[in-house]
Enzyme design. Structure first.
Site, PDB file in Angstrom:
ATOM      1  N   SER A  52      10.650 -12.642  65.324  1.00 48.70           N
ATOM      2  CA  SER A  52       9.686 -12.383  66.395  1.00 48.70           C
ATOM      3  C   SER A  52      10.177 -11.345  67.402  1.00 48.70           C
ATOM      4  O   SER A  52       9.366 -10.658  68.031  1.00 48.70           O
ATOM      5  CB  SER A  52       9.349 -13.683  67.126  1.00 48.70           C
ATOM      6  OG  SER A  52      10.524 -14.318  67.599  1.00 48.70           O
TER       7      SER A  52
ATOM      8  N   HIS B 192      11.602 -15.065  74.262  1.00 47.54           N
ATOM      9  CA  HIS B 192      11.127 -13.753  73.831  1.00 47.54           C
ATOM     10  C   HIS B 192      11.059 -12.770  75.003  1.00 47.54           C
ATOM     11  O   HIS B 192      10.626 -13.138  76.096  1.00 47.54           O
ATOM     12  CB  HIS B 192       9.743 -13.866  73.193  1.00 47.54           C
ATOM     13  CG  HIS B 192       9.725 -14.724  71.973  1.00 47.54           C
ATOM     14  ND1 HIS B 192       9.408 -16.068  72.019  1.00 47.54           N
ATOM     15  CD2 HIS B 192      10.003 -14.431  70.679  1.00 47.54           C
ATOM     16  CE1 HIS B 192       9.479 -16.573  70.802  1.00 47.54           C
ATOM     17  NE2 HIS B 192       9.842 -15.607  69.966  1.00 47.54           N
TER      18      HIS B 192
ATOM     19  N   GLY C 229       9.317 -16.199  63.419  1.00 43.78           N
ATOM     20  CA  GLY C 229       9.763 -17.488  62.911  1.00 43.78           C
ATOM     21  C   GLY C 229      10.674 -17.416  61.713  1.00 43.78           C
ATOM     22  O   GLY C 229      11.158 -18.457  61.232  1.00 43.78           O
TER      23      GLY C 229
ATOM     24  N   ASP D 297       8.446 -18.390  77.903  1.00 40.65           N
ATOM     25  CA  ASP D 297       9.225 -19.312  77.072  1.00 40.65           C
ATOM     26  C   ASP D 297      10.728 -19.108  77.211  1.00 40.65           C
ATOM     27  O   ASP D 297      11.519 -19.894  76.695  1.00 40.65           O
ATOM     28  CB  ASP D 297       8.809 -19.216  75.606  1.00 40.65           C
ATOM     29  CG  ASP D 297       9.044 -17.832  74.992  1.00 40.65           C
ATOM     30  OD1 ASP D 297       9.723 -16.990  75.624  1.00 40.65           O
ATOM     31  OD2 ASP D 297       8.533 -17.593  73.885  1.00 40.65           O
TER      32      ASP D 297
ATOM     33  N   ASN E 296      16.337 -17.814  64.916  1.00 41.14           N
ATOM     34  CA  ASN E 296      15.647 -19.055  64.565  1.00 41.14           C
ATOM     35  C   ASN E 296      16.585 -20.070  63.924  1.00 41.14           C
ATOM     36  O   ASN E 296      16.389 -21.282  64.071  1.00 41.14           O
ATOM     37  CB  ASN E 296      14.468 -18.755  63.635  1.00 41.14           C
ATOM     38  CG  ASN E 296      13.345 -18.045  64.371  1.00 41.14           C
ATOM     39  OD1 ASN E 296      12.825 -18.539  65.357  1.00 41.14           O
ATOM     40  ND2 ASN E 296      12.985 -16.864  63.902  1.00 41.14           N
TER      41      ASN E 296
END
Length: 217
Positions: free
Chosen positions: A30, A180, A67, A177, A96
């Site tokens: 991502s 990111h 992801g 979040d 991830n």
């Protein structure tokens, strides 16, 4: 008709067609797929613009998937290499794995195998490290970060120590979040990559025979 054909052949001989653009393949997650923003704002698209500004003839293939883990990247890579035949591969994976608490030794193995597969036909590789939020604990995060340095040293490839260097600790450059980077941070991410990528781009281009990619294993 024969005279026209002869004229065309002569012109081709005198003014050969320009060589096809070399391919730069980005395999990431991502952080490289412009998560949470317009694709045009992502650092990979900005890289394409920078290459044009520098008159560097590269076609960028962004094969980043939000992801994605290193295990998935390892599975996907052979087909990508066979299809696009890149002369340069940027690998940005591992975040991830870390966020899910997966085995760091398996993560190292997966990335190492990706580097090996990418190098085998003669492509250059730039490994891009990422960093985890501090709440994962000092021991785990330090070991996670060290993996990228170890692979780069063992494989002899260039390394971006952290894609989010100078970004991860700034709330104004991160999405809510806190994982990111925001659209505002993408130019800084590009600079973090460019500082190490430009040396690879300036080196003599290496020819990668197409048949070396067949099978991709």
């Amino acid at each position: 008709m024969r005279r026209i054909l002869l004229t065309v052949l002569l012109l081709v001989g005198l003014f050969p067609l320009s060589a096809a653009a070399r391919t730069l393949l980005v395999v990431g997650d991502s952080l490289s797929s412009a998560y949470g923003m317009e694709v045009q704002s992502g650092w990979v698209v900005l890289l394409g613009m920078r290459l044009k500004q520098e008159n560097l003839d590269y076609r960028i293939v962004n094969a980043s998937i939000s992801g994605d883990t290193t295990a998935n990247g390892l599975v996907r890579l052979p087909k990508l290499l066979a299809q696009h035949k890149p002369t340069l591969v940027i690998i940005e994976l591992g975040g991830n794995d870390g966020l899910r608490g997966l085995s760091l030794e398996q993560m190292k193995h997966n990335i190492s195998m990706m580097v090996t597969k990418a190098k085998r036909p003669g492509a250059s590789v730039l490994l891009v490290g990422v960093q985890l939020p501090p709440n994962y604990g000092k021991t785990y995060t330090e070991r996670f970060q060290a993996i990228y340095r170890e692979i780069a040293a063992e494989q002899g490839v260039a390394l971006v120590p952290s894609l989010l260097e100078g970004i991860a600790t700034r709330n104004d450059l991160m999405q809510p979040d806190r994982i990111h980077a925001s659209a505002r941070a993408q130019p800084r991410m590009l600079e973090n990559v460019w500082a190490h990528l430009r040396h690879l781009l300036e080196s003599e281009p290496r020819s990668v025979p197409a048949d070396r990619y067949v099978g991709g294993k």
